[in-house]
Design a protein around this motif. Structure first.
Motif, PDB file in Angstrom:
ATOM      1  N   GLY A  29       0.839  -1.188   0.000  1.00 26.22           N
ATOM      2  CA  GLY A  29       0.000   0.000   0.000  1.00 26.22           C
ATOM      3  C   GLY A  29       0.877   1.242   0.000  1.00 26.22           C
ATOM      4  N   GLU A  30       0.266   2.388  -0.271  1.00 31.46           N
ATOM      5  CA  GLU A  30       1.042   3.624  -0.422  1.00 31.46           C
ATOM      6  C   GLU A  30       1.834   3.968   0.839  1.00 31.46           C
ATOM      7  OE1 GLU A  30       0.189   8.347  -1.436  1.00 31.46           O
ATOM      8  OE2 GLU A  30      -1.259   6.801  -2.046  1.00 31.46           O
ATOM      9  N   ALA A  35       7.029   4.016   3.918  1.00 37.15           N
ATOM     10  CA  ALA A  35       7.780   3.692   5.137  1.00 37.15           C
ATOM     11  C   ALA A  35       9.001   2.841   4.822  1.00 37.15           C
ATOM     12  CB  ALA A  35       6.872   2.985   6.136  1.00 37.15           C
ATOM     13  N   GLN A  36       8.821   1.875   3.931  1.00 33.08           N
ATOM     14  CA  GLN A  36       9.956   1.026   3.548  1.00 33.08           C
ATOM     15  C   GLN A  36      11.067   1.849   2.899  1.00 33.08           C
ATOM     16  OE1 GLN A  36      10.780  -2.344   3.702  1.00 33.08           O
ATOM     17  NE2 GLN A  36       9.116  -2.590   5.165  1.00 33.08           N
ATOM     18  N   LEU A  37      10.681   2.733   1.997  1.00 35.35           N
ATOM     19  CA  LEU A  37      11.670   3.552   1.296  1.00 35.35           C
ATOM     20  C   LEU A  37      12.324   4.571   2.225  1.00 35.35           C
ATOM     21  CD1 LEU A  37       9.638   4.086  -1.994  1.00 35.35           C
ATOM     22  CD2 LEU A  37      11.727   2.741  -1.766  1.00 35.35           C
ATOM     23  N   PHE A  44      15.224  -3.626  -1.633  1.00 33.90           N
ATOM     24  CA  PHE A  44      15.247  -3.746  -3.088  1.00 33.90           C
ATOM     25  C   PHE A  44      14.242  -2.796  -3.739  1.00 33.90           C
ATOM     26  CE2 PHE A  44      14.724  -5.836  -7.217  1.00 33.90           C
ATOM     27  CZ  PHE A  44      16.053  -6.069  -7.536  1.00 33.90           C
ATOM     28  N   LEU A  45      13.288  -2.321  -2.973  1.00 33.93           N
ATOM     29  CA  LEU A  45      12.314  -1.357  -3.484  1.00 33.93           C
ATOM     30  C   LEU A  45      12.983  -0.087  -3.988  1.00 33.93           C
ATOM     31  CD1 LEU A  45       9.619  -1.764  -0.693  1.00 33.93           C
ATOM     32  CD2 LEU A  45       9.392  -2.528  -3.067  1.00 33.93           C
ATOM     33  N   TYR A  52      12.424   7.658  -6.060  1.00 36.82           N
ATOM     34  CA  TYR A  52      12.273   8.092  -4.666  1.00 36.82           C
ATOM     35  C   TYR A  52      13.502   8.883  -4.212  1.00 36.82           C
ATOM     36  CZ  TYR A  52      11.597   8.011   0.364  1.00 36.82           C
ATOM     37  OH  TYR A  52      11.452   8.386   1.667  1.00 36.82           O
ATOM     38  N   LYS A  53      14.664   8.524  -4.714  1.00 42.56           N
ATOM     39  CA  LYS A  53      15.900   9.206  -4.337  1.00 42.56           C
ATOM     40  C   LYS A  53      15.820  10.697  -4.640  1.00 42.56           C
ATOM     41  CE  LYS A  53      20.904   8.925  -5.207  1.00 42.56           C
ATOM     42  NZ  LYS A  53      21.972   8.150  -5.895  1.00 42.56           N
ATOM     43  N   PHE A  54      15.068  11.036  -5.687  1.00 43.52           N
ATOM     44  CA  PHE A  54      14.947  12.436  -6.099  1.00 43.52           C
ATOM     45  C   PHE A  54      13.570  13.007  -5.788  1.00 43.52           C
ATOM     46  CE2 PHE A  54      17.875  10.194  -8.961  1.00 43.52           C
ATOM     47  CZ  PHE A  54      19.039  10.905  -8.713  1.00 43.52           C
TER      48      PHE A  54
END
Length: 411
Positions: A29-30, A35-37, A44-45, A52-54
């Motif tokens: 889910g969003e 949260a993982q990122l 691995f996400l 996401y890095k940017f």
């Protein structure tokens, strides 16, 4: 005769395995994905969601290139390492309900092309092409195709013996699964496994039809563009997780429909009466226990529907399949659902979720009616594949579902 080979996997350094491995991207889910990122830099996400890095959403071929860049960064930082010699990989997943064990290996595109690896689902051409382009740019595959084979004593004994030793990885996840991985790098055992699979006439795709089709397209294109093609190139294979039929867990999908296609409840039940014996179960939560029995939830009540076999003609393996019967006798002619993939009036609940969810989503008014059935069996799936037939979409929900990033196959 089937051909599976060991390969040099790129995989997490042991200290990072539990942090790197992720569920399928679509499974988050969003909020959980964010949260993982945010809190796990090793996930691995980060590779498959490079924007996401940017803090920027990136799509198309630009995203493919950035996926490759993130992947190379993980390798440069030694978060991911590559084995020095080809191995088979034993992967065991233990859940609260069951445990399953199989072999991760490289399987032959030629076997797929020649129908030695058999399929039971249709694929969508534009999805095949898109994923083929993705594979071509990034140069790796991290989600194995799930293949199944008849139970084999020699393979099973070999796996069980190896699993008595300490695993290369062992970690638990927050959904109470335990994941373990062992390497098979001993030449004698590699040859034994290779020989056992070579003696099998066919394998069956349980999950991953688009992945295998895209790998075949990539191999075909690479072959045509390589004047020095030998057949030994890595693009001639794709990564698979091979498990015995007894390790496979097959669930059904329930169907939820937004409306009765203009029919009143009474008209609708009369139309169903031609093909089904109908019994109103009231508040009893009815779940089918036999083939050709269905459950239906409508206006706060459960119904059982039993196919009138004297009226219905069984002509082939597909005509025996309950998801096909439901589509041909109710969804398409009565409810007007022609396209099971894209019609916005239909939704699905996989059998891992119980009938309470189906009831709740009807009771809240989100949907008008719900249907359930027995899951298909492995013999049904194999027979449909053997007869070169294809199941309707969302006919099966198959486990195990594998973690991404534990073993990576480079082209």
């Amino acid at each position: 005769m089937t051909k599976i080979l060991p390969f040099k996997a790129v995989r997490p350094a042991p200290a990072y395995a539990g942090l790197v491995a992720s569920r399928s991207y679509e499974d988050y889910g969003e909020e959980e994905l964010r949260a993982q990122l945010e809190f796990n830099p090793y996930s691995f996400l980060h590779i498959i969601n490079p924007g996401y890095k940017f803090q920027h959403e990136i799509g198309g071929e630009k995203r493919f290139g950035m996926v490759k860049n993130r992947y190379l960064e993980f390798k440069e930082e030694n978060t991911l390492i590559q084995d020095e010699q080809p191995c088979y990989y034993i992967y065991n997943i233990k859940t609260r309900e069951a445990s399953c064990c199989g072999i991760i290996a490289a399987t032959s595109v030629e076997d797929y092309e020649k129908d030695v690896i058999r399929r039971h689902e249709d694929t969508i051409a534009h999805r095949e092409e898109l994923f083929k382009e993705y594979l071509k740019v990034v140069g790796f595959n991290t989600e194995p195709v799930l293949l199944t084979y008849p139970d084999n004593t020699v393979i099973n004994d070999l796996l069980q013996e190896r699993m008595k030793t300490r695993p290369e990885y062992e970690f638990a996840t927050n959904n109470k699964e335990t994941h373990s991985l062992w390497l098979i790098d001993d030449p004698a055992n590699i040859e034994r496994i290779k020989a056992e699979f070579a003696a099998m006439e066919k394998l069956y795709i349980a999950d991953g039809h688009h992945r295998s089709a895209s790998s075949w397209l990539l191999a075909k294109e690479s072959r045509e563009n390589n004047p020095d093609h030998t057949g030994k190139e890595s693009y001639n294979y794709f990564m698979s997780y091979l498990i015995s039929e007894s390790n496979l867990r097959i669930f059904e999908f329930s169907r939820l429909i937004k409306d009765l296609n203009g029919h009143s409840k009474e008209e609708f039940l009369i139309l169903l009466d031609e093909w089904f014996r109908i019994e109103n179960r009231g508040l009893e939560v009815y779940k089918p226990s036999k083939k050709h029995h269905f459950n239906m939830y409508l206006d706060g009540e459960f119904y059982s529907l039993y196919l009138r076999k004297t009226n219905y003609e069984f002509t082939d393996a597909l005509s025996e399949l309950d998801s096909y019967i439901l589509y041909e006798k109710i969804l398409k002619p009565v409810l007007g659902i022609n396209d099971l993939r894209y019609d916005k009036r239909i939704a699905y609940i996989h059998g891992r979720n119980d009938l309470i969810e189906l009831k709740t989503r009807v009771d809240t008014g989100e949907f008008r009616i719900g249907f359930g059935m027995m899951p298909a069996g492995i013999e049904e799936i194999k027979q449909i594949a053997d007869e070169n037939l294809t199941m309707p979409p969302k006919s099966t929900y198959i486990e195990p579902k594998l973690r991404s990033g534990l073993t990576i196959y480079e082209f």
